[in-house]
Design a protein around this motif. Structure first.
Motif, PDB file in Angstrom:
ATOM      1  N   ARG A 137      -9.066  -6.870  12.202  1.00  0.00           N
ATOM      2  CA  ARG A 137      -8.262  -7.424  11.112  1.00  0.00           C
ATOM      3  C   ARG A 137      -8.476  -6.606   9.830  1.00  0.00           C
ATOM      4  N   SER A 138      -9.686  -6.133   9.620  1.00  0.00           N
ATOM      5  CA  SER A 138      -9.970  -5.283   8.477  1.00  0.00           C
ATOM      6  C   SER A 138      -9.205  -3.959   8.596  1.00  0.00           C
ATOM      7  N   ALA A 139      -9.165  -3.408   9.804  1.00  0.00           N
ATOM      8  CA  ALA A 139      -8.395  -2.172  10.030  1.00  0.00           C
ATOM      9  C   ALA A 139      -6.914  -2.422   9.762  1.00  0.00           C
ATOM     10  N   TYR A 140      -6.410  -3.576  10.180  1.00  0.00           N
ATOM     11  CA  TYR A 140      -5.008  -3.936   9.942  1.00  0.00           C
ATOM     12  C   TYR A 140      -4.740  -3.992   8.432  1.00  0.00           C
ATOM     13  N   TRP A 141      -5.634  -4.649   7.699  1.00  0.00           N
ATOM     14  CA  TRP A 141      -5.489  -4.740   6.250  1.00  0.00           C
ATOM     15  C   TRP A 141      -5.502  -3.334   5.637  1.00  0.00           C
ATOM     16  N   TYR A 142      -6.446  -2.496   6.063  1.00  0.00           N
ATOM     17  CA  TYR A 142      -6.550  -1.132   5.546  1.00  0.00           C
ATOM     18  C   TYR A 142      -5.257  -0.352   5.804  1.00  0.00           C
ATOM     19  N   LEU A 143      -4.718  -0.472   7.013  1.00  0.00           N
ATOM     20  CA  LEU A 143      -3.484   0.254   7.350  1.00  0.00           C
ATOM     21  C   LEU A 143      -2.325  -0.197   6.464  1.00  0.00           C
ATOM     22  N   GLY A 144      -2.259  -1.474   6.129  1.00  0.00           N
ATOM     23  CA  GLY A 144      -1.228  -1.965   5.209  1.00  0.00           C
ATOM     24  C   GLY A 144      -1.379  -1.361   3.837  1.00  0.00           C
ATOM     25  N   TRP A 145      -2.627  -1.278   3.370  1.00  0.00           N
ATOM     26  CA  TRP A 145      -2.914  -0.668   2.075  1.00  0.00           C
ATOM     27  C   TRP A 145      -2.521   0.807   2.083  1.00  0.00           C
ATOM     28  N   LEU A 146      -2.895   1.520   3.149  1.00  0.00           N
ATOM     29  CA  LEU A 146      -2.564   2.934   3.258  1.00  0.00           C
ATOM     30  C   LEU A 146      -1.053   3.130   3.339  1.00  0.00           C
ATOM     31  N   LEU A 147      -0.383   2.293   4.124  1.00  0.00           N
ATOM     32  CA  LEU A 147       1.074   2.387   4.256  1.00  0.00           C
ATOM     33  C   LEU A 147       1.764   2.206   2.903  1.00  0.00           C
ATOM     34  N   GLU A 148       1.302   1.242   2.128  1.00  0.00           N
ATOM     35  CA  GLU A 148       1.869   1.009   0.799  1.00  0.00           C
ATOM     36  C   GLU A 148       1.771   2.274  -0.051  1.00  0.00           C
ATOM     37  N   HIS A 149       0.632   2.938  -0.016  1.00  0.00           N
ATOM     38  CA  HIS A 149       0.447   4.145  -0.824  1.00  0.00           C
ATOM     39  C   HIS A 149       1.251   5.331  -0.272  1.00  0.00           C
ATOM     40  N   LEU A 150       1.397   5.419   1.037  1.00  0.00           N
ATOM     41  CA  LEU A 150       2.230   6.476   1.628  1.00  0.00           C
ATOM     42  C   LEU A 150       3.684   6.310   1.190  1.00  0.00           C
ATOM     43  N   VAL A 151       4.162   5.072   1.191  1.00  0.00           N
ATOM     44  CA  VAL A 151       5.539   4.796   0.761  1.00  0.00           C
ATOM     45  C   VAL A 151       5.703   5.140  -0.715  1.00  0.00           C
ATOM     46  N   GLU A 152       4.760   4.717  -1.548  1.00  0.00           N
ATOM     47  CA  GLU A 152       4.834   5.012  -2.975  1.00  0.00           C
ATOM     48  C   GLU A 152       4.838   6.525  -3.230  1.00  0.00           C
ATOM     49  N   ALA A 153       3.984   7.248  -2.548  1.00  0.00           N
ATOM     50  CA  ALA A 153       3.942   8.704  -2.737  1.00  0.00           C
ATOM     51  C   ALA A 153       5.254   9.337  -2.301  1.00  0.00           C
ATOM     52  N   SER A 154       5.775   8.889  -1.182  1.00  0.00           N
ATOM     53  CA  SER A 154       7.041   9.414  -0.674  1.00  0.00           C
ATOM     54  C   SER A 154       8.177   9.142  -1.657  1.00  0.00           C
ATOM     55  N   ALA A 155       8.223   7.930  -2.185  1.00  0.00           N
ATOM     56  CA  ALA A 155       9.281   7.549  -3.117  1.00  0.00           C
ATOM     57  C   ALA A 155       9.169   8.293  -4.447  1.00  0.00           C
ATOM     58  N   SER A 156       7.969   8.676  -4.832  1.00  0.00           N
ATOM     59  CA  SER A 156       7.782   9.356  -6.112  1.00  0.00           C
ATOM     60  C   SER A 156       8.391  10.753  -6.113  1.00  0.00           C
ATOM     61  N   GLU A 157       8.632  11.302  -4.952  1.00  0.00           N
ATOM     62  CA  GLU A 157       9.198  12.652  -4.852  1.00  0.00           C
ATOM     63  C   GLU A 157      10.715  12.642  -4.698  1.00  0.00           C
ATOM     64  N   LEU A 158      11.326  11.454  -4.676  1.00  0.00           N
ATOM     65  CA  LEU A 158      12.786  11.369  -4.514  1.00  0.00           C
ATOM     66  C   LEU A 158      13.516  11.673  -5.789  1.00  0.00           C
TER      67      LEU A 158
END
Length: 158
Positions: A137-158
């Motif tokens: 469950r901790s890994a699941y939470w971490y992956l959600g946190w990482l996914l959020e930051h990956l999306v934000e980084a991706s969107a910042s370059e648009l």
């Protein structure tokens, strides 16, 4: 002190990964596990969210859909995981590599969430590091946190 950013856009179309060794090791392990599952048993029930039913009301149309796109979806997911495996130690990603990371992390999270039967009501504040379910469950939470930051980084370059 500002919260740690696991990935930042460099302003030139590239991205810098700021992952700690434990995070890189976790990603390498989880990626290898999902890759093995996709290769050895692509019909595994835990993978259902990766290959949702498109036509539940029409079995013939669903079979045709699976025939048309099933192999392509499986290949795409394996390719994403392969990219992440190859770049587990990377510090810089190009846009295509970032997209692969984003897709792979999302796929892993979907599978892990299915295995854990995660719902919107789940509380991740009470995690016991001695309990395997809590570790997952901790890994699941971490992956959600990482996914959020990956999306934000991706969107910042648009």
């Amino acid at each position: 002190m500002a919260p740690r950013q696991p990935i930042t856009a460099n302003g030139d179309g590239t991205f810098t990964l700021h992952l700690q060794e434990e995070e890189r090791a976790l990603m390498a392990t989880i990626v290898a596990d999902l890759r093995a599952m996709l290769v050895e048993n692509p019909d595994e029930e835990m993978l259902a969210r990766l290959f949702p039913v498109a036509r539940p009301d029409d079995p013939d149309a669903e079979a045709e859909y699976r025939e048309l796109v099933g192999g392509e979806l499986l290949s795409l997911r394996k390719a994403r995981l392969e990219t992440v495996a190859e770049l587990a130690e990377a510090t810089t990603l190009n846009p295509e590599q970032l997209a692969a990371w984003l897709g792979a992390v999302n796929d892993i999270r979907l599978v892990l969430g299915t295995r854990l039967q995660v719902s919107e009501d789940d509380d991740f504040s009470e995690l016991d590091e001695d309990d395997l379910e809590s570790v997952a469950r901790s890994a699941y939470w971490y992956l959600g946190w990482l996914l959020e930051h990956l999306v934000e980084a991706s969107a910042s370059e648009l």
